[in-house]
Design an enzyme around this catalytic site. Sequence first.
Site, short mmCIF file in Angstrom:
data_model
loop_
_atom_site.label_atom_id
_atom_site.label_comp_id
_atom_site.label_asym_id
_atom_site.label_seq_id
_atom_site.Cartn_x
_atom_site.Cartn_y
_atom_site.Cartn_z
N CYS A 3 -1.14 40.95 72.93
CA CYS A 3 -0.52 39.64 72.72
C CYS A 3 0.97 39.83 72.46
CB CYS A 3 -1.18 38.93 71.54
SG CYS A 3 -0.29 37.46 70.99
N CYS A 6 2.07 38.84 68.87
CA CYS A 6 1.60 39.81 67.87
C CYS A 6 2.50 41.05 67.89
CB CYS A 6 0.15 40.20 68.13
SG CYS A 6 -1.06 38.98 67.56
N GLY A 92 1.63 23.46 79.92
CA GLY A 92 2.48 24.58 80.33
C GLY A 92 2.54 25.70 79.33
N HIS A 99 2.25 28.70 68.64
CA HIS A 99 3.67 28.68 68.25
C HIS A 99 4.19 27.26 68.32
CE1 HIS A 99 3.42 29.45 72.59
NE2 HIS A 99 4.54 28.74 72.71
#
Length: 113
Positions: A3, A6, A92, A99
Amino acid sequence: MDCLFCKIISGDIPSAKVYEDELVYAFKDINPMAPVHVLIVPKQHLSSMNDITEENSALIAHIFVVASKLAKELGIDESGYRVVSNCGADAGQTVFHLHFHLLGGHKLNVEMC
Ligand code: AMP
Ligand code: ZN
């Protein structure tokens, strides 16, 4: 886990840090859409808005406290700003670590969809 965010949180991938505490990491978006474009992310890996539950709702509330604080620190609280989270294909979303975009510093497009 493979990720991107991460790896940014752990420092394996560099980022322009704006804020950090035990729960949250915030950094400048690499492709800014506005003069102020900061990404606020939980350190815990959640994939998207779809992973928000009663159990992690205090964390999500904390993210919005941080967003309000950063807007003041970045000088956009009076001029105005927008907080956005893209969830899934139609919105999108490109990075599947939850986030929130904090956008401001100029007149934002009023068309949101
Ligand atoms: P979204 O399209 O809502 O999933 O947002 C992902 C955001 O991550 C985009 O605005 C990208 O410009 C941003 N982004 C991708 N890679 C990086 C990176 N290495 N550092 C900072 N921002 C990034
Ligand atoms: Zn992640």
